[in-house]
Design an enzyme around this catalytic site. Sequence first.
Site, mmCIF file in Angstrom:
data_model
loop_
_atom_site.group_PDB
_atom_site.id
_atom_site.type_symbol
_atom_site.label_atom_id
_atom_site.label_comp_id
_atom_site.label_asym_id
_atom_site.label_seq_id
_atom_site.Cartn_x
_atom_site.Cartn_y
_atom_site.Cartn_z
ATOM 1 N N PRO A 92 -11.801 38.954 -19.005
ATOM 2 C CA PRO A 92 -10.357 39.104 -19.165
ATOM 3 C C PRO A 92 -9.722 39.939 -18.059
ATOM 4 O O PRO A 92 -8.494 39.918 -17.897
ATOM 5 C CB PRO A 92 -10.219 39.788 -20.538
ATOM 6 C CG PRO A 92 -11.553 40.381 -20.808
ATOM 7 C CD PRO A 92 -12.554 39.520 -20.135
ATOM 8 N N GLU A 119 -19.437 44.929 -23.770
ATOM 9 C CA GLU A 119 -18.367 45.434 -22.910
ATOM 10 C C GLU A 119 -18.402 44.831 -21.511
ATOM 11 O O GLU A 119 -17.601 45.197 -20.654
ATOM 12 C CB GLU A 119 -18.454 46.963 -22.800
ATOM 13 C CG GLU A 119 -18.193 47.693 -24.103
ATOM 14 C CD GLU A 119 -16.786 47.452 -24.622
ATOM 15 O OE1 GLU A 119 -15.830 47.636 -23.871
ATOM 16 O OE2 GLU A 119 -16.658 47.062 -25.803
ATOM 17 N N ARG A 161 -13.662 17.282 -14.646
ATOM 18 C CA ARG A 161 -12.796 16.102 -14.682
ATOM 19 C C ARG A 161 -12.155 15.811 -13.327
ATOM 20 O O ARG A 161 -11.604 14.725 -13.114
ATOM 21 C CB ARG A 161 -11.723 16.252 -15.761
ATOM 22 C CG ARG A 161 -10.720 17.340 -15.486
ATOM 23 C CD ARG A 161 -9.800 17.578 -16.695
ATOM 24 N NE ARG A 161 -8.980 16.428 -16.991
ATOM 25 C CZ ARG A 161 -7.816 16.163 -16.417
ATOM 26 N NH1 ARG A 161 -7.352 16.980 -15.471
ATOM 27 N NH2 ARG A 161 -7.114 15.102 -16.747
ATOM 28 N N ASP A 176 -0.899 15.586 -14.123
ATOM 29 C CA ASP A 176 -1.178 16.618 -15.120
ATOM 30 C C ASP A 176 -0.232 17.798 -14.970
ATOM 31 O O ASP A 176 0.305 18.054 -13.881
ATOM 32 C CB ASP A 176 -2.611 17.150 -14.957
ATOM 33 C CG ASP A 176 -3.659 16.162 -15.417
ATOM 34 O OD1 ASP A 176 -3.311 15.233 -16.159
ATOM 35 O OD2 ASP A 176 -4.835 16.337 -15.039
#
Length: 273
Positions: A92, A119, A161, A176
């Site tokens: 993150p 962590e 893809r 897209d």
Amino acid sequence: MRLDVVTIFPEYLEPLNVSLVGKARARGQLDVHVHHLRDWTYDRHNTVDDTPYGGGPGMVMKTEPWGDALDQTLADGYEAGAHGPVLVVPTPSGRPFTQELAVELSERPWLIFTPARYEGIDRRVMDEYATRMPVYEVSIGDYVLAGGEAAVLVVTEAVARLLPGVLGNAESHRDDSFAPGAMANLLEGPVYTKPPEWRGRGIPDVLLSGHHGKIARWRRDEAFRRTVANRPDLIERCDPSAFDKKDREILSMLGWAPEPGGRFWRRVEGVEE
């Protein structure tokens, strides 16, 4: 493309055997290897984590298992003829994973994923391997998961893809949301299929007109409408010079105008007609 994933939950990666990714593997377009990190532990408990220096809650994944696992993964890949490895670290605290980054990774011949738990991984592991290959620390969103395996699945599907021959129609990804080019910073608009009427609901007449120019314009206008409604932040950072006269007209109708200096868009008072 070769993909290696080192994880303490190999079973989490089973979805790599289904759908487009699974078909790409079956056709030999994608060579996937999933490794169990605990295979590189040497104590009776197969320990992969320890308490953090400096104190605090949680545990940190140890350097030794990761270092040995990555060394062996690299050695096996090179022996099999792979080249140009890139380390992809889901976290993150990484850079946002975008369609642009998916395109960039799809051009790499070998991706090695290190999904962490607890962590995270001792920082020295990334610093060590950054001396041997590019390291991409990527975040799939502003939230925290229990581990990085789900992020590996997201990144792999987005990248796979884009590989030649994986999609049935090679042009499918060009329109897209976020696709580089005309759709950069835009969301794809609504789509429709048969039957032409369902539960009293029809489809826009323009889609039945057969007029390709008008259909293309309608789709682009709808992309602007959806982006303004759901992701106005994307519009705010667009360069006005990237849009043609018709684009500017629809944005004006939707209540947007170039800021003074013309570098970005800003919301203004206005009502769509």
